[in-house]
Design an enzyme around this catalytic site. Structure first.
Site, PDB file in Angstrom:
ATOM      1  N   CYS A 295       0.810  -1.225   0.000  1.00 12.01           N
ATOM      2  CA  CYS A 295       0.000   0.000   0.000  1.00 12.01           C
ATOM      3  C   CYS A 295       0.847   1.281   0.000  1.00 12.01           C
ATOM      4  O   CYS A 295       0.306   2.380  -0.093  1.00 12.01           O
ATOM      5  CB  CYS A 295      -0.961   0.003   1.180  1.00 12.01           C
ATOM      6  SG  CYS A 295      -2.216  -1.277   1.022  1.00 12.01           S
TER       7      CYS A 295
ATOM      8  N   HIS B 148     -11.744  10.667  -8.779  1.00 13.79           N
ATOM      9  CA  HIS B 148     -10.652  10.836  -9.764  1.00 13.79           C
ATOM     10  C   HIS B 148      -9.577  11.810  -9.276  1.00 13.79           C
ATOM     11  O   HIS B 148      -9.073  12.631 -10.042  1.00 13.79           O
ATOM     12  CB  HIS B 148     -11.211  11.242 -11.139  1.00 13.79           C
ATOM     13  CG  HIS B 148     -11.834  10.087 -11.854  1.00 13.79           C
ATOM     14  ND1 HIS B 148     -13.045   9.556 -11.480  1.00 13.79           N
ATOM     15  CD2 HIS B 148     -11.390   9.341 -12.888  1.00 13.79           C
ATOM     16  CE1 HIS B 148     -13.330   8.539 -12.271  1.00 13.79           C
ATOM     17  NE2 HIS B 148     -12.348   8.379 -13.128  1.00 13.79           N
TER      18      HIS B 148
ATOM     19  N   GLU C 295     -13.188  -0.142   0.740  1.00 12.93           N
ATOM     20  CA  GLU C 295     -12.100   0.056  -0.219  1.00 12.93           C
ATOM     21  C   GLU C 295     -12.145  -0.996  -1.310  1.00 12.93           C
ATOM     22  O   GLU C 295     -11.756  -0.749  -2.440  1.00 12.93           O
ATOM     23  CB  GLU C 295     -10.766  -0.109   0.531  1.00 12.93           C
ATOM     24  CG  GLU C 295      -9.988   1.148   0.635  1.00 12.93           C
ATOM     25  CD  GLU C 295      -8.646   0.938   1.309  1.00 12.93           C
ATOM     26  OE1 GLU C 295      -8.137   1.918   1.833  1.00 12.93           O
ATOM     27  OE2 GLU C 295      -8.113  -0.192   1.331  1.00 12.93           O
TER      28      GLU C 295
HETATM   29 ZN   LIG Z   1      -5.410   1.166  -1.070  1.00 11.30          ZN
END
Ligand SMILES: [Zn+2]
Length: 121
Positions: A27, A71, A110
């Site tokens: 990550c 975005h 997520e």
């Molecule tokens: Zn992530």
């Protein structure tokens, strides 16, 4: 009195990386998610209108933040320098509670299998 909780769901696509994880954590690399957010409002059903809240009012409350997040690179947004799902939920909570006083819960997912829930204590 019956208490009813209603929700409206939103999605947005954003890029992020987690600056505070170890260098070998995946990550740490720039990547993206299609985030799914559910905004919950709790209350009693209005006798005349037959609803707890107008879904379009929830949409209107969320829209400016959706524009800020969609975005975008989340790390560039003030307050989201470390944009974990938890921090996104807190960021949204602190902004939405002003517009939706009966806000009861926010979910931020997520991925289809990972998400957080923030509620009032
Ligand atoms: Zn992530």
């Amino acid at each position: 009195m019956r208490i009813v909780e209603v929700y409206k769901e939103f999605t947005f696509d954003s890029a992020h990386y987690l600056p505070n994880v170890p260098d070998d954590h995946k990550c740490k690399n720039l990547h993206g998610h299609t985030y799914r957010v559910r905004v919950y409002v709790k209350g009693s059903i209005d006798e005349d209108l037959g609803w707890v809240v107008d879904f379009s009012d929830v949409k209107k409350a969320f829209e400016p933040f959706e524009k800020q997040l969609d975005h975008k690179l989340l790390n560039d947004i003030e307050g989201l320098e470390n944009p974990t799902a938890e921090m996104i939920a807190v960021w949204l909570w602190d902004k939405l509670i002003i517009k939706l006083p009966n806000l009861s819960k926010i979910e931020v997912a997520e991925t289809p299998t990972s998400g957080v829930i923030i509620t009032k204590d």
